[in-house]
Design a protein around this motif. Structure first.
Motif, PDB file in Angstrom:
ATOM      1  N   ASP A   2       0.827  -1.200   0.000  1.00  0.00           N
ATOM      2  CA  ASP A   2       0.000   0.000   0.000  1.00  0.00           C
ATOM      3  C   ASP A   2       0.859   1.246   0.000  1.00  0.00           C
ATOM      4  OD1 ASP A   2      -2.233  -1.553   0.034  1.00  0.00           O
ATOM      5  OD2 ASP A   2      -2.458  -1.501   2.216  1.00  0.00           O
ATOM      6  N   LYS A   3       0.431   2.246  -0.758  1.00  0.00           N
ATOM      7  CA  LYS A   3       1.121   3.515  -0.825  1.00  0.00           C
ATOM      8  C   LYS A   3       0.198   4.592  -0.294  1.00  0.00           C
ATOM      9  CE  LYS A   3       3.614   4.206  -4.381  1.00  0.00           C
ATOM     10  NZ  LYS A   3       4.064   4.441  -5.770  1.00  0.00           N
ATOM     11  N   GLU A   4       0.673   5.390   0.645  1.00  0.00           N
ATOM     12  CA  GLU A   4      -0.179   6.387   1.277  1.00  0.00           C
ATOM     13  C   GLU A   4      -0.490   7.530   0.329  1.00  0.00           C
ATOM     14  OE1 GLU A   4       1.349   7.771   4.937  1.00  0.00           O
ATOM     15  OE2 GLU A   4       1.330   5.806   5.896  1.00  0.00           O
ATOM     16  N   ILE A   5      -1.743   7.981   0.357  1.00  0.00           N
ATOM     17  CA  ILE A   5      -2.147   9.166  -0.378  1.00  0.00           C
ATOM     18  C   ILE A   5      -2.140  10.322   0.613  1.00  0.00           C
ATOM     19  CG2 ILE A   5      -3.930  10.210  -1.802  1.00  0.00           C
ATOM     20  CD1 ILE A   5      -5.121   7.416  -2.093  1.00  0.00           C
ATOM     21  N   PRO A   6      -1.484  11.445   0.308  1.00  0.00           N
ATOM     22  CA  PRO A   6      -1.497  12.566   1.243  1.00  0.00           C
ATOM     23  C   PRO A   6      -2.893  13.139   1.393  1.00  0.00           C
ATOM     24  CG  PRO A   6      -0.566  13.216  -0.870  1.00  0.00           C
ATOM     25  CD  PRO A   6      -0.750  11.729  -0.924  1.00  0.00           C
ATOM     26  N   LYS A   7      -3.216  13.628   2.602  1.00  0.00           N
ATOM     27  CA  LYS A   7      -4.528  14.240   2.817  1.00  0.00           C
ATOM     28  C   LYS A   7      -4.707  15.441   1.908  1.00  0.00           C
ATOM     29  CE  LYS A   7      -4.955  12.669   7.597  1.00  0.00           C
ATOM     30  NZ  LYS A   7      -5.085  13.055   9.021  1.00  0.00           N
ATOM     31  N   ALA A   8      -3.627  16.161   1.642  1.00  0.00           N
ATOM     32  CA  ALA A   8      -3.655  17.260   0.689  1.00  0.00           C
ATOM     33  C   ALA A   8      -2.555  17.019  -0.343  1.00  0.00           C
ATOM     34  CB  ALA A   8      -3.428  18.592   1.402  1.00  0.00           C
ATOM     35  N   ILE A   9      -2.853  17.251  -1.606  1.00  0.00           N
ATOM     36  CA  ILE A   9      -1.866  17.059  -2.659  1.00  0.00           C
ATOM     37  C   ILE A   9      -0.703  18.015  -2.441  1.00  0.00           C
ATOM     38  CG2 ILE A   9      -1.446  17.207  -5.140  1.00  0.00           C
ATOM     39  CD1 ILE A   9      -3.164  14.862  -4.324  1.00  0.00           C
ATOM     40  N   THR A  10       0.516  17.508  -2.554  1.00  0.00           N
ATOM     41  CA  THR A  10       1.707  18.325  -2.363  1.00  0.00           C
ATOM     42  C   THR A  10       2.606  18.241  -3.594  1.00  0.00           C
ATOM     43  OG1 THR A  10       3.011  16.517  -1.393  1.00  0.00           O
ATOM     44  CG2 THR A  10       1.659  17.843   0.124  1.00  0.00           C
ATOM     45  N   GLY A  11       3.503  19.218  -3.702  1.00  0.00           N
ATOM     46  CA  GLY A  11       4.458  19.198  -4.792  1.00  0.00           C
ATOM     47  C   GLY A  11       5.359  17.982  -4.735  1.00  0.00           C
ATOM     48  N   SER A  12       5.771  17.611  -3.533  1.00  0.00           N
ATOM     49  CA  SER A  12       6.649  16.454  -3.364  1.00  0.00           C
ATOM     50  C   SER A  12       5.972  15.178  -3.845  1.00  0.00           C
ATOM     51  CB  SER A  12       7.051  16.323  -1.885  1.00  0.00           C
ATOM     52  OG  SER A  12       7.849  15.180  -1.679  1.00  0.00           O
ATOM     53  N   TYR A  13       4.707  15.010  -3.498  1.00  0.00           N
ATOM     54  CA  TYR A  13       3.957  13.829  -3.928  1.00  0.00           C
ATOM     55  C   TYR A  13       3.852  13.774  -5.450  1.00  0.00           C
ATOM     56  CZ  TYR A  13      -0.070  10.781  -4.734  1.00  0.00           C
ATOM     57  OH  TYR A  13      -0.901   9.794  -5.199  1.00  0.00           O
ATOM     58  N   LEU A  14       3.530  14.926  -6.085  1.00  0.00           N
ATOM     59  CA  LEU A  14       3.383  14.961  -7.535  1.00  0.00           C
ATOM     60  C   LEU A  14       4.715  14.756  -8.240  1.00  0.00           C
ATOM     61  CD1 LEU A  14       0.869  17.929  -7.780  1.00  0.00           C
ATOM     62  CD2 LEU A  14       0.377  15.503  -8.139  1.00  0.00           C
ATOM     63  N   ASN A  15       5.775  15.277  -7.660  1.00  0.00           N
ATOM     64  CA  ASN A  15       7.112  15.096  -8.219  1.00  0.00           C
ATOM     65  C   ASN A  15       7.463  13.607  -8.285  1.00  0.00           C
ATOM     66  OD1 ASN A  15       9.724  15.989  -9.131  1.00  0.00           O
ATOM     67  ND2 ASN A  15      10.511  15.639  -7.085  1.00  0.00           N
ATOM     68  N   PHE A  17       5.148  11.095  -8.096  1.00  0.00           N
ATOM     69  CA  PHE A  17       4.102  10.425  -8.867  1.00  0.00           C
ATOM     70  C   PHE A  17       4.403  10.464 -10.366  1.00  0.00           C
ATOM     71  CE2 PHE A  17       0.162  10.607 -11.317  1.00  0.00           C
ATOM     72  CZ  PHE A  17      -0.487   9.471 -10.878  1.00  0.00           C
ATOM     73  N   TRP A  18       4.816  11.647 -10.851  1.00  0.00           N
ATOM     74  CA  TRP A  18       5.079  11.823 -12.280  1.00  0.00           C
ATOM     75  C   TRP A  18       6.547  11.589 -12.635  1.00  0.00           C
ATOM     76  CZ3 TRP A  18       1.064  11.677 -15.285  1.00  0.00           C
ATOM     77  CH2 TRP A  18      -0.171  12.159 -14.839  1.00  0.00           C
TER      78      TRP A  18
END
Length: 224
Positions: A2-15, A17-18
């Motif tokens: 399982d990979k955690e989804i942040p409660k709020a989308i962040t730049g680090s998460y998108l960096n 992810f993509w």
């Protein structure tokens, strides 16, 4: 897995992810206000895409940015030359959620888009979902390639090829998560697919007819 989804989308998460590979990443829904980028390459995301600054000079000399204590972008980052649009119709928050929690429908009838060349239009969410499901681990050999801190690489292989005489479907039942080596071996029809030995996930129901198609019609037929 399982990979955690942040409660709020962040730049680090998108960096991550993509797989942009920036040293510092920031996100703002409307793309018109940010904190300062402090490391480079640096990336600014908005709802639909991003702008990458490879160097500090490129960032500080960008005429579209109003850089003071914070960074204002009056016309939004989508107005900056070099802006990359990641999705035509879906906002980043929706794509990120689908990637983790929802099985995409895909396209049973593959479509073509004519640009300079004629190419099959694929639903990238299909292979992303399969790769996420297997945590970027090859279903054939079990290898998981790490390409950075908390970053891994795998490829999605369509068991029955799309389009042409094959008319494979762009759906998760026709996709395997594989390492680059096994992707090449499958593409060049050098190996059979042993259905019983594949690593499997209960949420991923591979169509056995596609496995039979590969083994009976593709395996050991040389392509140049």
């Amino acid at each position: 897995m399982d990979k955690e989804i942040p409660k709020a989308i962040t730049g680090s998460y998108l960096n991550d992810f993509w797989c942009i590979g920036a040293e510092h990443a920031l996100y703002h829904k409307d793309g018109n206000w940010y904190h300062q980028l402090k490391k480079f390459p640096g990336v600014l995301f908005d709802t639909y895409g991003y702008i990458l600054f490879k160097t500090a000079d490129e960032y500080f000399n960008c005429p579209s940015l109003r850089i003071r204590k914070d960074v204002r972008v009056p016309q939004g980052i989508s107005s900056i030359e070099g802006y990359i649009k990641l999705s035509k119709n879906l906002p980043i928050e929706t794509i990120s959620t689908i990637f983790v929690t929802e099985k995409p429908v895909g396209n049973r009838l593959t479509r073509r888009t004519i640009n300079i060349t004629d190419r099959i239009q694929r639903d990238t969410k299909v292979s992303l979902w399969v790769k996420y499901l297997y945590d970027y681990t090859c279903q054939i050999c079990g290898i998981k390639l790490q390409i950075g801190q908390n970053k891994f690489y795998a490829e999605g292989h369509h068991i029955r090829p799309l389009g042409g005489i094959h008319q494979g479907e762009d759906i998760v039942e026709n996709v395997l998560c594989v390492c680059p080596n096994h992707h090449a071996l499958l593409d060049y029809r050098a190996i059979r697919i042993n259905f019983s030995e594949l690593r499997s996930h209960p949420s991923h129901q591979i169509d056995p007819d596609n496995i039979d198609y590969h083994n009976d019609k593709l395996f050991n037929i040389l392509i140049l």
